[in-house]
Design a protein around this motif. Structure first.
Motif, PDB file in Angstrom:
ATOM      1  N   ARG A 132      -7.486  -2.824  -5.246  1.00 16.18           N
ATOM      2  CA  ARG A 132      -8.352  -2.051  -4.343  1.00 16.18           C
ATOM      3  C   ARG A 132      -8.306  -0.583  -4.749  1.00 16.18           C
ATOM      4  O   ARG A 132      -7.228  -0.021  -4.925  1.00 16.18           O
ATOM      5  CB  ARG A 132      -7.838  -2.197  -2.909  1.00 16.18           C
ATOM      6  N   TYR A 168     -12.824   2.421  10.794  1.00 19.68           N
ATOM      7  CA  TYR A 168     -13.558   3.343   9.912  1.00 19.68           C
ATOM      8  C   TYR A 168     -14.921   3.717  10.479  1.00 19.68           C
ATOM      9  O   TYR A 168     -15.858   3.939   9.720  1.00 19.68           O
ATOM     10  CB  TYR A 168     -13.722   2.705   8.525  1.00 19.68           C
ATOM     11  N   ILE A 181       0.838  -1.214   0.000  1.00 20.88           N
ATOM     12  CA  ILE A 181       0.000   0.000   0.000  1.00 20.88           C
ATOM     13  C   ILE A 181       0.867   1.256   0.000  1.00 20.88           C
ATOM     14  O   ILE A 181       0.705   2.132  -0.856  1.00 20.88           O
ATOM     15  CB  ILE A 181      -0.964  -0.009   1.207  1.00 20.88           C
ATOM     16  N   TRP A 214      -7.045  -6.585   4.945  1.00 18.91           N
ATOM     17  CA  TRP A 214      -6.125  -5.459   4.780  1.00 18.91           C
ATOM     18  C   TRP A 214      -4.693  -5.992   4.656  1.00 18.91           C
ATOM     19  O   TRP A 214      -4.283  -6.871   5.423  1.00 18.91           O
ATOM     20  CB  TRP A 214      -6.261  -4.528   5.992  1.00 18.91           C
ATOM     21  N   VAL A 235      -3.434   4.664  -1.080  1.00 17.95           N
ATOM     22  CA  VAL A 235      -3.526   4.595   0.380  1.00 17.95           C
ATOM     23  C   VAL A 235      -4.883   5.109   0.891  1.00 17.95           C
ATOM     24  O   VAL A 235      -5.463   6.037   0.313  1.00 17.95           O
ATOM     25  CB  VAL A 235      -2.349   5.366   1.029  1.00 17.95           C
ATOM     26  N   GLY A 236      -5.375   4.474   1.946  1.00 21.78           N
ATOM     27  CA  GLY A 236      -6.709   4.774   2.453  1.00 21.78           C
ATOM     28  C   GLY A 236      -6.770   6.036   3.281  1.00 21.78           C
ATOM     29  O   GLY A 236      -6.874   5.985   4.508  1.00 21.78           O
ATOM     30  N   LYS A 255      -8.836   7.860  10.508  1.00 22.53           N
ATOM     31  CA  LYS A 255      -9.712   8.220   9.394  1.00 22.53           C
ATOM     32  C   LYS A 255     -10.812   9.175   9.847  1.00 22.53           C
ATOM     33  O   LYS A 255     -10.973  10.243   9.289  1.00 22.53           O
ATOM     34  CB  LYS A 255     -10.332   6.971   8.776  1.00 22.53           C
ATOM     35  N   PHE A 290     -13.304   1.742   0.215  1.00 17.47           N
ATOM     36  CA  PHE A 290     -12.666   0.804  -0.709  1.00 17.47           C
ATOM     37  C   PHE A 290     -13.640  -0.099  -1.449  1.00 17.47           C
ATOM     38  O   PHE A 290     -14.690  -0.470  -0.927  1.00 17.47           O
ATOM     39  CB  PHE A 290     -11.701  -0.113   0.067  1.00 17.47           C
ATOM     40  N   ASN A 311     -11.986  -3.698   4.620  1.00 17.48           N
ATOM     41  CA  ASN A 311     -10.809  -3.311   3.842  1.00 17.48           C
ATOM     42  C   ASN A 311     -10.122  -4.584   3.369  1.00 17.48           C
ATOM     43  O   ASN A 311      -9.639  -5.345   4.210  1.00 17.48           O
ATOM     44  CB  ASN A 311      -9.878  -2.486   4.759  1.00 17.48           C
TER      45      ASN A 311
HETATM   46  C1  LMR Z   1      -4.951   1.635   4.018  1.00 21.49           C
HETATM   47  O1  LMR Z   1      -5.517   0.552   4.114  1.00 21.49           O
HETATM   48  O2  LMR Z   1      -4.619   2.122   2.921  1.00 21.49           O
HETATM   49  C2  LMR Z   1      -4.684   2.445   5.257  1.00 21.49           C
HETATM   50  O3  LMR Z   1      -5.141   1.767   6.372  1.00 21.49           O
HETATM   51  C3  LMR Z   1      -3.293   2.910   5.374  1.00 21.49           C
HETATM   52  C4  LMR Z   1      -2.314   1.821   5.672  1.00 21.49           C
HETATM   53  O4  LMR Z   1      -1.562   1.969   6.640  1.00 21.49           O
HETATM   54  O5  LMR Z   1      -2.266   0.815   4.951  1.00 21.49           O
END
Ligand code: LMR
Length: 409
Positions: A384, A224, A24, A140, A44-45, A256, A358, A193
Motif C-alpha cells: 500500500r 476519511y 503499518i 485496513w 502510515v496514512g 485525517k 492509498f 484502505n
Molecule cells: C493507516 O492506515 O496508515 C492509518 O490509519 C494509521 C494507522 O493507525 O494505521
C-alpha cells in the motif's frame, strides 16, 4: 542475579517473546532508522504537504486557540464525552438526515476512530455474542486485530479484484447474499484502505438492497470523510444506508480530515431501530467506556466541535480539506504520468481513478521488500502506498524505484 523460580513474581513476564512490528507503524520505525538521505516514506496514512510535513489546518489551529483561551476547567467531560461534538460530528456525517434520525441515535465520543471501531465491536459482542462481522478482503491492517480482540468473530468478504484494480462486486454481492440475518458487514464509507477503490452510487444501492433483504447490519467506518471527493459526496453511501436500514453502526475519525491525529478524537454511533433501543444502547456504550478507560479525552473533540459550530471556521476548514484532496488527486496524476513515461507499455491510469490517500502497488512481497530495503522507499508489506508521501521533489525517485523492482520481478 537471584535465581528465578517458576511462578515467581519476578518471572511473571519472562515468557513473553518480542512481537513482530506492527505492519503499518513498523514502517515508520524502519523509515526513521534508515540514514539514507533520499529515503521516502509512503507508509502510515497521514496527509503530507509538499515539504513532507503534516500540518495542523489553520482553522483547526484557530479553534484550538479559542478553546484554550476560553477553557475555565479541566473537570471530567462525562462518559459520552463532549455532547456538542457528538451532535455536530454526526451532522457532518449524516448531513440532512441527522435531525430526522436524532431520536434513534446513540452516540459516544471515542478515543479516535480506532476507539470507535473497538466500541462498536464491544457493543456487538455484549449484545449479540454470536454475531459475525464480515470485513472486506483486503482491509485496513488493524481492522481485524482491533475488532477481533473484543472476542467478536470475523470473516472476510471478497472486495478487490487485483487484475482490474477495481471492486470485485459480483463476488462481494454473492457473499452478502449468502449471509444469515443479523450478520454485520463492515464497509469503508469512502477512500477504501488499502485499495483506494470505492463503491460507486449504483453499487451502494445494490449493497443496501441486499442488506435490507437479508436483514444484515451495516457497520460503516468513516475515517476519511472529505478525502475522496468532498465532504458530502464521501458520505453519500453512508447516508443511503442510514436512510434505508433499520440499524446501522458508525465509526468516525477526526484524525485525517481535521489533522487531529495525536489528539485521538472520534465518535461511535448506532442508528437504532427506535428511540427506546437507542437510549438503552447509550447506557451500554457508557458502561463499555467506563470499564475500559472511564471517559474520553476532551481536547481534540472540543477543537473539532468548535470548527463545526463556527460558520467562519467551518468554511475555512472545508476549503483546507478541499485543498488537501486536490493535492492528493494531483499527486495521483503526477505519479501515474511519471510511471507511464518510464513504461509506456503499462497502464497506470488506475492510480488516478482510485480515491483518498492509498493505492496498492500490486507487486509481489519480494518486490515490496526490495523497495523498502534496497530502494529506501517505505510502505507496509501489502504494498500500500500513501500518495500524500509523494512530492514534486521525490516523484522521479519513487517512479524509478518502482520501475526498477517491477523489471526485476
Ligand atoms: C493507516 O492506515 O496508515 C492509518 O490509519 C494509521 C494507522 O493507525 O494505521
Amino acid at each position: 542475579m537471584p535465581a528465578r523460580r517458576a511462578g515467581d513474581a519476578s518471572d511473571m513476564f519472562g515468557n513473553l517473546e518480542i512481537l513482530p512490528p506492527d505492519p503499518i507503524l513498523g514502517v515508520t520505525a524502519a523509515f526513521r532508522r534508515d540514514t539514507d538521505p533520499d529515503k521516502v516514506d509512503l507508509g502510515v496514512g497521514v496527509y503530507r504537504d509538499e515539504y513532507g510535513n503534516t500540518p495542523v489546518p489553520g482553522a483547526v489551529r484557530a479553534a484550538e486557540q479559542a478553546v484554550l483561551s476560553e477553557q475555565t476547567t479541566k473537570v471530567y467531560v462525562g462518559p459520552a464525552g463532549n455532547l456538542e461534538f457528538n451532535e455536530r460530528i454526526l451532522a457532518l456525517a449524516l448531513g440532512p438526515l441527522a435531525p430526522q434520525l436524532k431520536e434513534r441515535i446513540a452516540a459516544i465520543q471515542t478515543v479516535g476512530g480506532c476507539g470507535a471501531l473497538r466500541m462498536g465491536a464491544e457493543l456487538l459482542h455484549a449484545a449479540a455474542p454470536d454475531a459475525v462481522v464480515h470485513v472486506s478482503d483486503p482491509t485496513w491492517a488493524n481492522h481485524e486485530p482491533l475488532l477481533g480482540n473484543s472476542g467478536i468473530a470475523l470473516q472476510r468478504y471478497p472486495y478487490y479484484e487485483p487484475s482490474t484494480r477495481s471492486v470485485a462486486f459480483d463476488q462481494m454481492l454473492g457473499h452478502l447474499e449468502r449471509l444469515p440475518p443479523g450478520a454485520v458487514v463492515l464497509l469503508h464509507g469512502c477512500c477504501h484502505n488499502p485499495t483506494g477503490v470505492d463503491l460507486v452510487p449504483a453499487q451502494w444501492d445494490a449493497v443496501a438492497d441486499v442488506l435490507e433483504r437479508r436483514g444484515l447490519v451495516p457497520f460503516v467506518d468513516l475515517a476519511y470523510q472529505g478525502f475522496g471527493d468532498d465532504l458530502d459526496t464521501d458520505a453519500a453511501g453512508l447516508r443511503l444506508l442510514a436512510r434505508r436500514l433499520p440499524t446501522l453502526l458508525l465509526a468516525i475519525s477526526c484524525s485525517k480530515n481535521f489533522g487531529l491525529y495525536r489528539e485521538r478524537a472520534g465518535a461511535f454511533a448506532v442508528v437504532a431501530e427506535n428511540a427506546a433501543t437507542a437510549r438503552a444502547i447509550a447506557t451500554h456504550q457508557a458502561r463499555i467506556g467506563r470499564r475500559m478507560y472511564s471517559m474520553p479525552p476532551d481536547h481534540g473533540a472540543a477543537i473539532a466541535a468548535r470548527v463545526l459550530s463556527d460558520a467562519t471556521l467551518y468554511r475555512a476548514w472545508a476549503d483546507e480539506v478541499a485543498a488537501m484532496v486536490a493535492r492528493m488527486k494531483q499527486l495521483r496524476s503526477l505519479l501515474a504520468g511519471r510511471l507511464g513515461a518510464r513504461r509506456p507499455d503499462l497502464d497506470f491510469s488506475w492510480l488516478t481513478r482510485q480515491k483518498g490517500m492509498f493505492s496498492l502497488l500490486g507487486l509481489a512481497p519480494a518486490a515490496i521488500g526490495a523497495l523498502c530495503n534496497e530502494e529506501h522507499v517505505y510502505m507496509p508489506p501489502d504494498g500500500r502506498i500513501n500518495l500524500a508521501g509523494v512530492s514534486d521533489t521525490n516523484v522521479d525517485r519513487v517512479a524509478d524505484a518502482i520501475v526498477r523492482v517491477l523489471e526485476r520481478s
